[in-house]
Design a protein around this motif. Structure first.
Motif, PDB file in Angstrom:
ATOM      1  N   GLY A  21     -12.915 -31.747  34.215  1.00  0.00           N
ATOM      2  CA  GLY A  21     -12.166 -32.417  33.158  1.00  0.00           C
ATOM      3  C   GLY A  21     -11.074 -31.563  32.523  1.00  0.00           C
ATOM      4  N   LYS A  22     -11.093 -30.255  32.763  1.00  0.00           N
ATOM      5  CA  LYS A  22     -10.026 -29.380  32.258  1.00  0.00           C
ATOM      6  C   LYS A  22      -8.888 -29.364  33.262  1.00  0.00           C
ATOM      7  CE  LYS A  22     -12.086 -27.481  28.607  1.00  0.00           C
ATOM      8  NZ  LYS A  22     -11.627 -27.697  27.256  1.00  0.00           N
ATOM      9  N   SER A  23      -7.718 -28.931  32.781  1.00  0.00           N
ATOM     10  CA  SER A  23      -6.607 -28.798  33.730  1.00  0.00           C
ATOM     11  C   SER A  23      -6.699 -27.437  34.423  1.00  0.00           C
ATOM     12  CB  SER A  23      -5.263 -28.938  33.020  1.00  0.00           C
ATOM     13  OG  SER A  23      -4.979 -27.779  32.259  1.00  0.00           O
ATOM     14  N   LEU A  24      -6.022 -27.353  35.557  1.00  0.00           N
ATOM     15  CA  LEU A  24      -5.965 -26.079  36.287  1.00  0.00           C
ATOM     16  C   LEU A  24      -5.344 -25.003  35.397  1.00  0.00           C
ATOM     17  CD1 LEU A  24      -6.450 -24.772  39.093  1.00  0.00           C
ATOM     18  CD2 LEU A  24      -4.147 -25.534  39.728  1.00  0.00           C
ATOM     19  N   MET A  25      -4.337 -25.373  34.628  1.00  0.00           N
ATOM     20  CA  MET A  25      -3.714 -24.424  33.689  1.00  0.00           C
ATOM     21  C   MET A  25      -4.741 -23.953  32.660  1.00  0.00           C
ATOM     22  SD  MET A  25      -2.633 -24.406  30.293  1.00  0.00           S
ATOM     23  CE  MET A  25      -1.919 -25.896  29.643  1.00  0.00           C
ATOM     24  N   GLN A  26      -5.539 -24.869  32.111  1.00  0.00           N
ATOM     25  CA  GLN A  26      -6.504 -24.493  31.071  1.00  0.00           C
ATOM     26  C   GLN A  26      -7.567 -23.522  31.595  1.00  0.00           C
ATOM     27  OE1 GLN A  26      -7.483 -28.561  29.981  1.00  0.00           O
ATOM     28  NE2 GLN A  26      -6.680 -28.235  27.926  1.00  0.00           N
ATOM     29  N   ILE A  27      -8.064 -23.761  32.797  1.00  0.00           N
ATOM     30  CA  ILE A  27      -9.092 -22.833  33.288  1.00  0.00           C
ATOM     31  C   ILE A  27      -8.478 -21.484  33.644  1.00  0.00           C
ATOM     32  CG2 ILE A  27     -10.685 -24.655  34.018  1.00  0.00           C
ATOM     33  CD1 ILE A  27     -10.050 -23.828  36.945  1.00  0.00           C
ATOM     34  N   ALA A  28      -7.202 -21.482  34.026  1.00  0.00           N
ATOM     35  CA  ALA A  28      -6.534 -20.198  34.307  1.00  0.00           C
ATOM     36  C   ALA A  28      -6.327 -19.412  33.017  1.00  0.00           C
ATOM     37  CB  ALA A  28      -5.199 -20.438  34.998  1.00  0.00           C
ATOM     38  N   THR A  29      -5.761 -20.052  32.009  1.00  0.00           N
ATOM     39  CA  THR A  29      -5.450 -19.316  30.785  1.00  0.00           C
ATOM     40  C   THR A  29      -6.737 -18.909  30.050  1.00  0.00           C
ATOM     41  OG1 THR A  29      -5.109 -21.404  29.606  1.00  0.00           O
ATOM     42  CG2 THR A  29      -3.156 -20.317  30.463  1.00  0.00           C
ATOM     43  N   SER A  30      -7.759 -19.754  30.080  1.00  0.00           N
ATOM     44  CA  SER A  30      -8.984 -19.385  29.364  1.00  0.00           C
ATOM     45  C   SER A  30      -9.747 -18.267  30.078  1.00  0.00           C
ATOM     46  CB  SER A  30      -9.884 -20.595  29.120  1.00  0.00           C
ATOM     47  OG  SER A  30     -10.331 -21.110  30.340  1.00  0.00           O
ATOM     48  N   ASN A  31      -9.385 -17.998  31.328  1.00  0.00           N
ATOM     49  CA  ASN A  31     -10.011 -16.884  32.050  1.00  0.00           C
ATOM     50  C   ASN A  31      -9.068 -15.695  32.208  1.00  0.00           C
ATOM     51  OD1 ASN A  31     -12.854 -17.616  33.227  1.00  0.00           O
ATOM     52  ND2 ASN A  31     -11.638 -19.483  33.352  1.00  0.00           N
TER      53      ASN A  31
END
Ligand code: FES
Length: 106
Positions: A21-31
């Motif tokens: 449900g998250k965007s690819l951008m969101q999982i990248a930036t949050s990691n």
């Protein structure tokens, strides 16, 4: 659960866990993946979350809106399989996907 691997332009890779449900951008930036600035916060309005997908995965990441295509038109390192990572919703089906980062964002 599954993972997506981000590969920098100089070959360094980082594996990130999929959060449905998250965007690819969101999982990248949050990691803390380097190379995704995401200046507009995911509105397809800045082009600084550009990624390049392997062709086998490109068709599995959903359609592209006019806004995304227009933004990619202005992206210097655009490839045929370029996407804005904020416009891709990740799912378990993307387990094993590899995403390459351009050398520069806009
Ligand atoms: S975060 Fe701005 S276009 Fe994706």
């Amino acid at each position: 659960m599954g993972t997506i691997t981000f590969v920098s332009h100089d070959g360094e890779s980082q594996e990130v866990e999929i959060v449905e449900g998250k965007s690819l951008m969101q999982i990248a930036t949050s990691n803390g993946v380097d190379g995704i600035d995401a200046d507009c916060g995911g509105e397809a309005a800045c082009g600084t979350c550009h990624v390049i997908l392997d062709s086998e995965w490109f068709s599995k990441t959903g359609g592209q809106s006019e806004d995304e295509l227009q933004m990619l038109d202005m992206t210097p390192e655009r490839e045929p399989t370029s996407r804005l990572s904020c416009q891709i919703e990740v799912s378990e089906d993307m387990d094993g996907m590899t995403v390459t980062l351009p050398e520069f964002q806009m």
